[in-house]
Scaffold this motif. Structure first.
Motif, PDB file in Angstrom:
ATOM      1  N   UNK A  64      -9.956 -22.768  35.597  1.00  0.00           N
ATOM      2  CA  UNK A  64      -9.861 -23.220  34.202  1.00  0.00           C
ATOM      3  C   UNK A  64     -10.637 -22.278  33.285  1.00  0.00           C
ATOM      4  N   UNK A  65     -11.840 -21.909  33.684  1.00  0.00           N
ATOM      5  CA  UNK A  65     -12.640 -20.980  32.871  1.00  0.00           C
ATOM      6  C   UNK A  65     -11.949 -19.626  32.751  1.00  0.00           C
ATOM      7  N   UNK A  66     -11.355 -19.153  33.838  1.00  0.00           N
ATOM      8  CA  UNK A  66     -10.635 -17.883  33.813  1.00  0.00           C
ATOM      9  C   UNK A  66      -9.435 -17.951  32.855  1.00  0.00           C
ATOM     10  N   UNK A  67      -8.699 -19.056  32.901  1.00  0.00           N
ATOM     11  CA  UNK A  67      -7.538 -19.217  32.015  1.00  0.00           C
ATOM     12  C   UNK A  67      -7.960 -19.327  30.552  1.00  0.00           C
ATOM     13  N   UNK A  68      -9.071 -19.993  30.291  1.00  0.00           N
ATOM     14  CA  UNK A  68      -9.561 -20.098  28.912  1.00  0.00           C
ATOM     15  C   UNK A  68      -9.993 -18.724  28.399  1.00  0.00           C
ATOM     16  N   UNK A  69     -10.594 -17.909  29.262  1.00  0.00           N
ATOM     17  CA  UNK A  69     -10.939 -16.533  28.858  1.00  0.00           C
ATOM     18  C   UNK A  69      -9.683 -15.744  28.491  1.00  0.00           C
ATOM     19  N   UNK A  70      -8.595 -15.966  29.229  1.00  0.00           N
ATOM     20  CA  UNK A  70      -7.325 -15.304  28.905  1.00  0.00           C
ATOM     21  C   UNK A  70      -6.824 -15.742  27.534  1.00  0.00           C
ATOM     22  N   UNK A  71      -6.972 -17.022  27.231  1.00  0.00           N
ATOM     23  CA  UNK A  71      -6.561 -17.528  25.917  1.00  0.00           C
ATOM     24  C   UNK A  71      -7.364 -16.826  24.822  1.00  0.00           C
ATOM     25  N   UNK A  72      -8.652 -16.675  25.026  1.00  0.00           N
ATOM     26  CA  UNK A  72      -9.499 -15.991  24.036  1.00  0.00           C
ATOM     27  C   UNK A  72      -9.056 -14.544  23.849  1.00  0.00           C
ATOM     28  N   UNK A  73      -8.755 -13.856  24.940  1.00  0.00           N
ATOM     29  CA  UNK A  73      -8.277 -12.465  24.831  1.00  0.00           C
ATOM     30  C   UNK A  73      -6.960 -12.396  24.070  1.00  0.00           C
ATOM     31  N   UNK A  74      -6.075 -13.339  24.354  1.00  0.00           N
ATOM     32  CA  UNK A  74      -4.785 -13.399  23.677  1.00  0.00           C
ATOM     33  C   UNK A  74      -4.970 -13.635  22.172  1.00  0.00           C
ATOM     34  N   UNK A  75      -5.878 -14.531  21.817  1.00  0.00           N
ATOM     35  CA  UNK A  75      -6.167 -14.797  20.398  1.00  0.00           C
ATOM     36  C   UNK A  75      -6.638 -13.519  19.717  1.00  0.00           C
ATOM     37  N   UNK A  76      -7.515 -12.789  20.362  1.00  0.00           N
ATOM     38  CA  UNK A  76      -8.059 -11.567  19.751  1.00  0.00           C
ATOM     39  C   UNK A  76      -6.986 -10.483  19.582  1.00  0.00           C
ATOM     40  N   UNK A  77      -5.988 -10.472  20.455  1.00  0.00           N
ATOM     41  CA  UNK A  77      -4.881  -9.531  20.293  1.00  0.00           C
ATOM     42  C   UNK A  77      -3.974  -9.939  19.138  1.00  0.00           C
TER      43      UNK A  77
END
Length: 167
Positions: A64-77
């Motif tokens: 879950x933490x790994x997937x949330x980090x991916x969401x944050x990276x996606x937002x920044x892109x």
């Protein structure tokens, strides 16, 4: 705060204690941002005509933490001007009216933070392995409805089971 020290940060937390809107919103405040957008998901007392007593969440925490980090990276892109992102999700029992999830995003202008916070909650609900049980009141007694919606969308490896032969 010195603007040079105000580097973009992501604040991710899964916890069993009560969530604090003030705590989460304070994490994303920045002197260079004019907008902080919040999403607060709370337990409501009804679902499809049934009286809800409480929700209960469980998670595959590391994934879950790994997937949330991916969401944050996606937002920044997608929204490069976003400064800080905070995504806190409660685990365990969440009584009616209490927050299950709080998401906060800061950016120089409101459009980016509003779009980003919407993207965060929609993506979290669709892909992060956090599962919800709803507890209802029924005529006989209390009952639970298990909703494991996220597990169907996770890319979990399949492992062949050994064939057991009996003599």
């Amino acid at each position: 705060m010195d603007e040079r020290e105000d580097v973009p940060k992501d604040f991710i937390k899964l916890k069993s204690e009560k969530l604090s809107v003030d705590e989460v919103s304070e994490l994303v405040i920045s002197p260079c941002c004019g907008a902080v957008s919040l999403f607060i998901g709370t337990t409501r007392n009804n679902f499809e005509g049934k009286k809800v007593i409480r929700l209960e969440y469980e998670a595959y925490t590391s994934m879950a933490e790994m997937e949330i980090k991916k969401i944050c990276r996606d937002v920044r892109q997608k929204w490069p001007s976003v400064k800080h992102i905070a995504m806190h999700h409660r685990l365990g029992v969440v009584p009616v009216t209490e927050a299950s999830v709080i998401i906060a995003v800061s950016s120089p202008h409101r459009a980016e933070s509003l779009e980003a916070v919407t993207h965060c909650i929609n993506t979290l609900k669709a892909f992060v392995p956090i599962w919800k049980k709803k507890y209802y009141v029924t005529k006989q007694r209390h009952s639970a409805d298990f909703k494991y919606s996220h597990i169907d969308q996770c890319q979990l490896p399949t492992v062949p089971l050994p064939v057991l032969h009996q003599p």
